[in-house]
Scaffold this active site. Structure first.
Site, short mmCIF file in Angstrom:
data_model
loop_
_atom_site.label_atom_id
_atom_site.label_comp_id
_atom_site.label_asym_id
_atom_site.label_seq_id
_atom_site.Cartn_x
_atom_site.Cartn_y
_atom_site.Cartn_z
N LYS A 1 7.47 -18.91 0.87
CA LYS A 1 6.86 -17.69 0.42
C LYS A 1 7.82 -16.74 -0.04
O LYS A 1 7.61 -15.83 -0.98
CB LYS A 1 6.04 -16.96 1.51
CG LYS A 1 5.03 -18.30 2.10
CD LYS A 1 3.92 -18.48 0.93
CE LYS A 1 2.79 -19.50 1.39
NZ LYS A 1 3.54 -20.96 1.59
N HIS B 1 -9.03 -16.62 8.64
CA HIS B 1 -8.19 -16.83 7.37
C HIS B 1 -8.52 -18.23 6.71
O HIS B 1 -7.77 -18.39 5.80
CB HIS B 1 -6.74 -16.82 7.80
CG HIS B 1 -6.20 -15.43 8.44
ND1 HIS B 1 -6.27 -14.20 7.80
CD2 HIS B 1 -5.79 -14.94 9.57
CE1 HIS B 1 -5.78 -13.24 8.62
NE2 HIS B 1 -5.74 -13.89 9.89
N ARG C 1 -1.27 -28.03 -5.64
CA ARG C 1 -1.89 -29.29 -5.26
C ARG C 1 -3.35 -28.86 -5.90
O ARG C 1 -3.79 -27.59 -6.16
CB ARG C 1 -2.07 -29.30 -3.88
CG ARG C 1 -2.70 -28.11 -3.06
CD ARG C 1 -2.71 -28.59 -1.49
NE ARG C 1 -2.75 -27.17 -0.90
CZ ARG C 1 -3.82 -26.76 -0.80
NH1 ARG C 1 -5.05 -26.87 -1.34
NH2 ARG C 1 -3.72 -25.50 -0.07
#
Length: 506
Positions: free
Chosen positions: A116, A235, A292
């Site tokens: 990230k 989430h 993906r």
């Protein structure tokens, strides 16, 4: 053109990929764990091979075993689906090194976007807006607190190697920082084998908007518009739609151009998704890139009329994208509901057991992607998603009404499901207006749902009448773990939910 594909996955995504492969005349090779020996995805394949015991770490995540199967079956290519090894750069490279074709982006792009902090750095350099955050991993609570005081609380602690909400904590003030920091690190280490975390500014009441992109090996990159993914619990997304009510044509153009720039910045090829968060003023920021196929890709397929798996295979085969950006035409509105086996009132705990009833739904504009059948077992070993219900209609309101009809006609028995909760969300005035954000499902929607299924004393007489009427209906499912919502009135639906609540408590 590729002649055979090993689908390194299970469940609905394995079945979804296999369907396109069959249409393209491609031989399909499946894998399965001991728990999935009789699963639908195994029967869908031309041939299938065992890869180990039920736990995914001993089966679907075993790189050596999957590569052995690919060699034995003489597969030409590997499609990873989503989850498991789909975003594992090491596995992608091993597939290529074994002389196979990887249906996905280059391992280098997966690695770059998998971190990230590295992804944020690449995007910043490319001019893509990112949420203010630490430049790299944070090593101590004191360092995190210093950053948080600089940008202002609340902040979000996130796993560097994270995804799916794992290793993520919202911190409202310095008082809760230490516990959140340590909990996020423990969770990240357990989930990804890497306990590194970083900190970024937390935006209040943001929307989660993502852009689908496609890139070929000839330098062509296009986007297919946005998906609205703000309805999330813990989430994780549960209802997605396209287009978003919050995105204007001008904003869509800017977000699309930004997503294309993000893809070019990391040398991306194949299908991918640029995820953003957007504030109430329409300012959007890079969140992460999923390298993906997304779970929610069907809503994009429905509004564009494109088969993303087919395009993935064509791109991997070296063909040019058959479309230019100006060729993309989006029609109507699509909504996807993820149907989970879970106990919503009890903290969304997964629900396991035999599926005594799983009624397929149909009708105009309805699509069902599932890897389970009536009689199958929902086990503790895998994600408890039963399948996805996707509807498409000419307008958002028509799609919302169609989704409500589909949920009312759906039946699940043997496990508890989130069908009533999703129906409740779709029926709220806030959802009808498109007035929600990423915390709505865990907040106001959950609160109103729990209030609805509670039994107000003053309504007992009316409720009793509704239940009596419900009992007289011919298609009511009375199993203790059942969800059947084929009703014609909201009050009758409430009555049936009360029946479910009573059976759960009993």
């Amino acid at each position: 053109m590729i002649g055979s594909v090993l689908i390194a996955n299970r469940g609905e995504i394995a079945v979804r990929i296999a369907r396109t492969c069959r249409e393209m005349g491609i031989r399909m090779i499946g894998v399965y764990s001991e728990a999935d020996r009789h699963a639908l995805h195994v029967e869908t394949m031309d041939e299938a091979y065992p890869v180990g015991p039920a736990p995914s770490a001993e089966s679907y995540l075993r790189q050596d075993r999957i590569l052995e199967v690919a060699a034995k079956a003489q597969a030409e290519a590997v499609h990873p689906g989503y989850g498991f090894l789909a975003e594992n750069a090491e596995f992608a490279q091993r597939v290529v090194d074994a002389g196979l074709i990887w249906i996905g982006p280059p391992a280098s792009a997966i690695a770059a976007m998998g971190s990230k902090t590295q992804a944020r750095a690449i995007m910043s350099k490319a001019g893509v807006p990112v949420v203010p955050g630490s430049e790299g991993a944070i090593s101590s609570v004191e360092e995190a607190d210093a950053f948080a005081r600089r940008v202002g609380y609340p902040v979000l602690i996130k796993a560097v190697a994270g995804g799916g909400g794992k290793g993520m904590r919202v911190v409202e003030s310095s008082a809760g920082l230490r516990n959140a920091f340590e909990a996020a690190r423990r969770e990240a280490l357990a989930a990804f084998g890497d306990g590194s975390v970083y900190v970024e500014k937390y935006l209040a009441q943001p929307r989660h908007i993502e852009i689908q992109i496609l890139a070929d090996t000839h330098g062509n990159v296009i986007h297919l518009g946005e998906r609205e993914c703000s309805i999330q619990r813990r989430h994780q997304k549960i209802i997605e739609e396209s287009p978003s009510v919050a995105v204007t044509p001008e904003l869509r153009r800017r977000m699309g151009e930004t997503a294309v720039a993000a893809a070019r910045a990391c040398g991306y090829v194949n299908a991918g998704t640029v995820e953003t968060i957007m504030d109430r003023d329409g300012h959007f920021y890079f969140l992460e890139m999923n390298t993906r196929l997304q779970v929610e890709h069907p809503v994009t397929e429905e509004v564009t009329g494109l088969d993303l798996v087919r395009l993935q295979i064509l791109i991997t085969s070296g063909e040019k994208l058959p479309l230019r950006q100006e060729d993309i035409v989006r029609r109507g509105h699509a909504i996807e509901i993820r149907v989970y086996a879970e106990d919503v009132p009890n903290g969304f705990l997964p629900s396991t057991g035999k599926l005594k009833r799983l009624k397929a739904v149909a009708g105009p504009g309805v699509r069902e992607d599932s890897g389970l059948r009536e009689g199958d077992e929902v086990t503790r070993f895998y994600d408890p998603m039963l399948g996805k219900l996707i509807v498409h209609a000419e307008t958002r309101e028509a799609a919302r009404q169609r989704a409500i009809r589909v949920l009312r006609e759906s039946e699940v028995a043997g496990v508890r499901s989130n069908l009533p909760f999703c129906l409740h969300i779709l029926e709220t005035a806030a959802f009808e207006r498109g007035d929600f954000h990423t915390r709505s499902a865990d907040g106001v929607f959950l609160d109103s749902y729990l209030a609805e299924i509670a039994t107000p004393a003053q309504d007992e007489a009316l409720l009793a009448a509704a239940l009596a009427y419900a009992a007289a209906m011919p298609r009511t499912v009375s199993d203790g773990n059942s969800h059947s919502l084929h009703s014609d009135s909201h009050w009758l639906a409430v009555g049936r939910r009360q029946t479910m609540r009573g059976s759960v408590k009993g």
